[in-house]
Write a protein that holds these residues in place. Structure first.
Motif, mmCIF file in Angstrom:
data_model
loop_
_atom_site.group_PDB
_atom_site.id
_atom_site.type_symbol
_atom_site.label_atom_id
_atom_site.label_comp_id
_atom_site.label_asym_id
_atom_site.label_seq_id
_atom_site.Cartn_x
_atom_site.Cartn_y
_atom_site.Cartn_z
ATOM 1 N N LEU A 20 1.079 -1.377 0.346
ATOM 2 C CA LEU A 20 0.077 -0.125 0.137
ATOM 3 C C LEU A 20 0.668 1.162 -0.032
ATOM 4 O O LEU A 20 1.991 1.231 0.881
ATOM 5 C CB LEU A 20 -0.973 0.452 1.054
ATOM 6 C CG LEU A 20 -1.406 0.969 1.390
ATOM 7 C CD1 LEU A 20 -3.058 1.392 0.427
ATOM 8 C CD2 LEU A 20 -2.299 1.340 2.576
ATOM 9 N N PHE A 99 11.418 -5.211 4.064
ATOM 10 C CA PHE A 99 10.235 -5.758 3.047
ATOM 11 C C PHE A 99 10.260 -4.229 1.846
ATOM 12 O O PHE A 99 9.173 -4.931 0.895
ATOM 13 C CB PHE A 99 8.478 -4.597 3.359
ATOM 14 C CG PHE A 99 8.013 -5.782 2.825
ATOM 15 C CD1 PHE A 99 7.040 -7.231 3.172
ATOM 16 C CD2 PHE A 99 6.799 -4.708 2.849
ATOM 17 C CE1 PHE A 99 5.906 -7.370 3.299
ATOM 18 C CE2 PHE A 99 6.206 -5.457 1.541
ATOM 19 C CZ PHE A 99 5.389 -7.500 1.890
ATOM 20 N N THR A 100 10.110 -3.331 1.623
ATOM 21 C CA THR A 100 9.945 -2.745 0.282
ATOM 22 C C THR A 100 11.065 -2.930 -0.686
ATOM 23 O O THR A 100 10.919 -2.433 -1.802
ATOM 24 C CB THR A 100 9.708 -2.145 0.561
ATOM 25 O OG1 THR A 100 10.430 -0.454 1.781
ATOM 26 C CG2 THR A 100 7.812 -1.524 1.274
ATOM 27 N N ASP A 124 5.721 2.274 14.794
ATOM 28 C CA ASP A 124 6.803 2.085 13.141
ATOM 29 C C ASP A 124 5.652 2.090 11.961
ATOM 30 O O ASP A 124 4.827 2.411 13.026
ATOM 31 C CB ASP A 124 7.354 1.029 13.127
ATOM 32 C CG ASP A 124 8.193 0.837 11.534
ATOM 33 O OD1 ASP A 124 8.463 2.428 11.214
ATOM 34 O OD2 ASP A 124 9.058 -0.113 10.959
ATOM 35 N N ASP A 125 5.658 2.991 10.836
ATOM 36 C CA ASP A 125 4.684 3.026 10.357
ATOM 37 C C ASP A 125 3.895 2.055 9.534
ATOM 38 O O ASP A 125 2.878 2.157 9.385
ATOM 39 C CB ASP A 125 5.123 3.982 8.820
ATOM 40 C CG ASP A 125 6.211 3.144 8.525
ATOM 41 O OD1 ASP A 125 7.103 2.448 8.553
ATOM 42 O OD2 ASP A 125 6.431 3.918 7.184
ATOM 43 N N LEU A 127 3.619 -2.641 9.897
ATOM 44 C CA LEU A 127 3.840 -3.546 10.161
ATOM 45 C C LEU A 127 3.498 -4.857 8.915
ATOM 46 O O LEU A 127 2.373 -4.972 8.699
ATOM 47 C CB LEU A 127 3.056 -4.035 11.697
ATOM 48 C CG LEU A 127 3.866 -5.613 12.133
ATOM 49 C CD1 LEU A 127 5.132 -6.344 12.100
ATOM 50 C CD2 LEU A 127 3.007 -6.089 13.083
ATOM 51 N N ASN A 129 5.985 -8.172 7.346
ATOM 52 C CA ASN A 129 6.442 -9.617 8.661
ATOM 53 C C ASN A 129 7.249 -9.564 9.550
ATOM 54 O O ASN A 129 7.888 -10.896 9.686
ATOM 55 C CB ASN A 129 7.686 -9.758 7.034
ATOM 56 C CG ASN A 129 7.022 -10.906 5.713
ATOM 57 O OD1 ASN A 129 5.563 -10.612 5.975
ATOM 58 N ND2 ASN A 129 7.176 -10.536 4.930
ATOM 59 N N GLY A 130 7.379 -7.942 10.154
ATOM 60 C CA GLY A 130 8.124 -7.797 11.374
ATOM 61 C C GLY A 130 9.219 -8.277 11.418
ATOM 62 O O GLY A 130 9.682 -8.388 12.881
ATOM 63 N N GLU A 131 10.233 -7.826 10.262
ATOM 64 C CA GLU A 131 11.686 -7.776 9.934
ATOM 65 C C GLU A 131 11.950 -6.209 10.666
ATOM 66 O O GLU A 131 12.756 -6.402 12.135
ATOM 67 C CB GLU A 131 12.228 -7.372 8.785
ATOM 68 C CG GLU A 131 11.986 -9.031 8.089
ATOM 69 C CD GLU A 131 12.771 -10.018 9.030
ATOM 70 O OE1 GLU A 131 14.292 -9.386 8.575
ATOM 71 O OE2 GLU A 131 13.708 -11.086 9.019
ATOM 72 N N ALA A 132 11.726 -5.452 10.534
ATOM 73 C CA ALA A 132 12.288 -4.040 11.708
ATOM 74 C C ALA A 132 11.957 -4.422 13.052
ATOM 75 O O ALA A 132 12.931 -3.879 13.463
ATOM 76 C CB ALA A 132 11.105 -3.218 10.967
ATOM 77 N N LYS A 156 -0.359 -4.959 8.244
ATOM 78 C CA LYS A 156 -1.140 -5.227 6.851
ATOM 79 C C LYS A 156 -1.528 -6.888 7.399
ATOM 80 O O LYS A 156 -0.058 -8.233 7.914
ATOM 81 C CB LYS A 156 -0.249 -5.590 5.850
ATOM 82 C CG LYS A 156 -0.104 -4.210 5.189
ATOM 83 C CD LYS A 156 0.551 -4.147 3.895
ATOM 84 C CE LYS A 156 1.923 -4.346 4.417
ATOM 85 N NZ LYS A 156 3.074 -3.720 3.723
#
Ligand code: 5GP
Length: 190
Positions: A20, A99-100, A124-125, A127, A129-132, A156
């Motif tokens: 998104l 992710f991006t 965070d802006d 979520l 896969n939760g990596e950050a 998401k």
């Protein structure tokens, strides 16, 4: 949060079933009135958690995190995304996959800005896969501090991050939870 969900519906752009774009009010141009409301909402939700610091991940988490830290009257700390690992005893680091951007970063924090007494709210802006979030948690726990909560602007829910964090027992609060982005349609969980 109704204001946020309305903006997502009006201004969000579905790039594909997984991404998104919210560049016109969060990620490129920033709507500061929305950020103020987001800060109030997170601060109110986590007000009894004895938060001592707000952490975020460079760079899109900074606007909601600074408003939240202002409302909670505690400092905000930015976890830096370094592209190479640094051998240095004065920092904590955790590897994360973006992710991006499909890149590996070393999330980096100076030991000056954390102590074992800290109770930290991660903001965070997005979520996905939760990596950050996993990287931020690793750094906080390596320092012997406590993750007192995780505040997400847009979750998401169809990706793995939320279930992962819930399973580990973290206190996660997301302001907009997206169930699906299929067929160019934004559907919320509730
Ligand atoms: P995660 O680390 O949870 O896998 O992905 C979260 C990070 O990736 C966020 O900090 C955000 O920068 C970026 N991200 C993930 N999904 C999206 C998305 O759908 N749109 C935008 N704009 N950023 C995203």
């Amino acid at each position: 949060m109704k204001l946020l969900k309305d903006m997502i519906l009006q201004k969000g752009k579905v790039i594909d079933d997984n991404i998104l774009k919210v560049n016109s009010f969060i990620n490129h141009q920033v709507d500061s009135k929305l950020m103020k409301e987001i800060g109030l909402e997170f601060a109110n939700h986590f007000k009894n958690e004895e938060i001592t610091k707000v952490f975020t991940i460079e760079s899109s988490g900074i606007a909601p995190a600074v408003m939240t830290s202002y409302e909670l009257d505690v400092p905000m700390i930015i976890l830096k995304k370094e592209t190479s690992s640094t051998l240095n005893n004065d920092i904590y680091q955790a590897k994360i996959k973006s992710f991006t951007k499909n890149k590996i970063y070393n999330l980096t924090l100076s030991k000056d800005y954390i102590s074992s007494n800290d109770r930290i709210l991660i903001i965070d802006d997005f979520l996905a896969n939760g990596e950050a979030a996993k990287g931020a948690i690793k750094i906080i726990e390596d320092a012997g501090a406590t993750v007192a909560g995780i505040g997400i602007v847009i979750e998401k829910s169809f990706q793995s991050g939320r279930a992962y964090l819930d399973n580990l027992g973290y206190n996660v609060y997301s302001l907009a939870r997206i169930k699906s982005l299929k067929e160019n349609n934004i559907e919320f969980v509730d």
